[in-house]
Design a protein around this motif. Structure first.
Motif, PDB file in Angstrom:
ATOM      1  N   ASP A 104      92.758  75.488  51.255  1.00 33.85           N
ATOM      2  CA  ASP A 104      92.901  74.929  52.855  1.00 33.85           C
ATOM      3  C   ASP A 104      93.202  75.919  53.700  1.00 33.85           C
ATOM      4  N   GLY A 105      92.202  76.275  54.351  1.00 38.62           N
ATOM      5  CA  GLY A 105      92.258  77.578  55.300  1.00 38.62           C
ATOM      6  C   GLY A 105      92.200  78.769  54.434  1.00 38.62           C
ATOM      7  N   ILE A 106      93.335  79.775  54.334  1.00 36.60           N
ATOM      8  CA  ILE A 106      93.355  80.784  53.544  1.00 36.60           C
ATOM      9  C   ILE A 106      94.482  80.483  52.556  1.00 36.60           C
ATOM     10  N   MET A 107      94.880  79.408  52.433  1.00 39.67           N
ATOM     11  CA  MET A 107      96.156  79.042  51.406  1.00 39.67           C
ATOM     12  C   MET A 107      95.501  78.808  50.003  1.00 39.67           C
ATOM     13  N   VAL A 143     103.612  74.547  48.096  1.00 34.49           N
ATOM     14  CA  VAL A 143     103.148  75.765  49.029  1.00 34.49           C
ATOM     15  C   VAL A 143     102.303  75.583  50.085  1.00 34.49           C
ATOM     16  N   GLU A 144     101.225  74.981  49.864  1.00 37.79           N
ATOM     17  CA  GLU A 144     100.166  75.071  50.836  1.00 37.79           C
ATOM     18  C   GLU A 144     100.325  73.682  51.846  1.00 37.79           C
ATOM     19  N   GLN A 145     100.648  72.509  51.134  1.00 35.07           N
ATOM     20  CA  GLN A 145     100.828  71.625  51.957  1.00 35.07           C
ATOM     21  C   GLN A 145     101.771  71.593  53.005  1.00 35.07           C
ATOM     22  N   GLY A 146     103.157  72.014  52.563  1.00 42.83           N
ATOM     23  CA  GLY A 146     104.116  72.188  53.535  1.00 42.83           C
ATOM     24  C   GLY A 146     103.783  73.129  54.816  1.00 42.83           C
ATOM     25  N   GLU A 147     102.725  73.753  54.824  1.00 43.28           N
ATOM     26  CA  GLU A 147     102.220  74.506  55.684  1.00 43.28           C
ATOM     27  C   GLU A 147     100.980  73.949  56.529  1.00 43.28           C
ATOM     28  N   VAL A 172     110.117  67.223  60.289  1.00 43.96           N
ATOM     29  CA  VAL A 172     108.801  67.947  59.955  1.00 43.96           C
ATOM     30  C   VAL A 172     107.754  67.889  61.098  1.00 43.96           C
ATOM     31  N   SER A 173     107.107  69.120  61.028  1.00 43.92           N
ATOM     32  CA  SER A 173     106.210  69.190  62.117  1.00 43.92           C
ATOM     33  C   SER A 173     104.897  69.977  61.473  1.00 43.92           C
ATOM     34  N   GLY A 174     103.580  69.271  61.533  1.00 45.42           N
ATOM     35  CA  GLY A 174     102.611  69.781  60.933  1.00 45.42           C
ATOM     36  C   GLY A 174     101.880  71.045  61.757  1.00 45.42           C
ATOM     37  N   GLY A 175     101.266  71.576  61.309  1.00 43.42           N
ATOM     38  CA  GLY A 175     100.686  72.618  61.937  1.00 43.42           C
ATOM     39  C   GLY A 175     100.410  74.159  61.136  1.00 43.42           C
ATOM     40  N   ARG A 176      99.182  74.727  61.149  1.00 44.24           N
ATOM     41  CA  ARG A 176      99.058  75.883  60.306  1.00 44.24           C
ATOM     42  C   ARG A 176      99.141  77.229  61.066  1.00 44.24           C
ATOM     43  N   SER A 177      99.653  78.280  60.335  1.00 52.33           N
ATOM     44  CA  SER A 177      99.530  79.576  60.854  1.00 52.33           C
ATOM     45  C   SER A 177      98.691  80.489  60.204  1.00 52.33           C
TER      46      SER A 177
END
Length: 256
Positions: A104-107, A143-147, A172-177
């Motif tokens: 999911d992205g780079i994770m 590890v991926e879903q929490g980010e 909790v706040s969603g959003g990917r780095s």
């Protein structure tokens, strides 16, 4: 935070950004990484050494349970009909086979038709086998879903009922780095019974040319047919930097 942290190595990196200390460690894994490392640099603490190894044993499958009342059976059965159970004390001596490591992205995260995740809703994955392998796959997917962008919906599902549930879910706040990548390189199943599990993951975190070795411990509970973070534990996920993953870690990564 001490001013001494301003000129420490990695200043400006998401791994060391001040203000990232989260009271509820389960909430947002990238925030936890940054916060703990910022605290570590500021306090001058050295990375922790790995603990002594535990002897791993391959667990035996539990016998078929006897018929129980419908209400209790519904509580114990897999939420999506995923079969398989294991007895208390089961361990894993090698990494379980994966169907694939998806992204999911780079994770990266592991998937398996046998161990889970076997269902998806509102963008998040769930439903894991009631075995050490299922608990491990839950932790690895966390590890991926929490980010991820669906972190809020996922964490509301992924924390069990308990004393600290409301606190753990609230912030909790969603959003990917896209600047941070975490790769799972190994694990240990520290304890297991059909109603609870403690899983350790060895993780390599990378950001802006830096690599940080992390030790993450997941305290899990089986509730309503799936593995979830234990809502009766104040910090059901703890993550700390370490000087090395150590020989006691069972190696497990992409390609397995």
């Amino acid at each position: 935070m001490s001013e001494e942290s301003e000129n420490e190595p990695g200043d400006g990196s998401p791994f060391t950004k001040p203000g990232f200390i989260a009271a509820a460690v389960v909430l947002f894994i990238v925030v936890v990484m940054g916060g703990y490392l910022a605290w570590s640099y500021a306090s001058g603490d050295e990375p922790a050494e790995d603990e002594e190894p535990e002897v791993s044993q391959v667990g035996e499958a539990a016998p078929t349970p006897s018929n129980e009342e419908k209400e209790e059976q519904t509580k114990q059965d897999s939420v999506c009909g995923l079969s398989g159970e294991a007895s208390a004390g089961s361990r894993l001596a090698r990494g379980p086979a994966t169907g694939a490591w998806d992204y999911d992205g780079i994770m990266p995260y592991p998937v398996s038709e046998k161990y889970g995740p076997a269902a998806e809703e509102d963008g998040y994955r769930y439903c894991y086998q009631r075995t050490p392998e299922g608990a491990l796959f839950f932790a690895a997917n966390a590890v991926e879903q929490g980010e991820s962008d669906h972190a809020e919906a996922w964490i509301d599902y992924a924390v069990s009922e308990g004393t600290y549930r409301d606190e753990l879910v609230a912030d909790v706040s969603g959003g990917r780095s896209e600047d941070i990548r975490m790769d799972i390189v190994g694990f240990r199943v520290l304890s297991f019974d059909p109603d609870s599990a403690v899983v350790h993951l060895a993780i390599d975190g990378q950001s802006q040319g830096q690599t940080v070795q992390l030790s993450a411990e997941f305290d899990l509970a089986w509730e309503d047919g799936d593995w979830k973070f234990n809502g009766d534990v104040e910090e059901p996920l703890s993550m700390v930097p370490v000087g090395g993953h150590g020989s006691q870690v069972v190696r497990w990564s992409q390609g397995d």
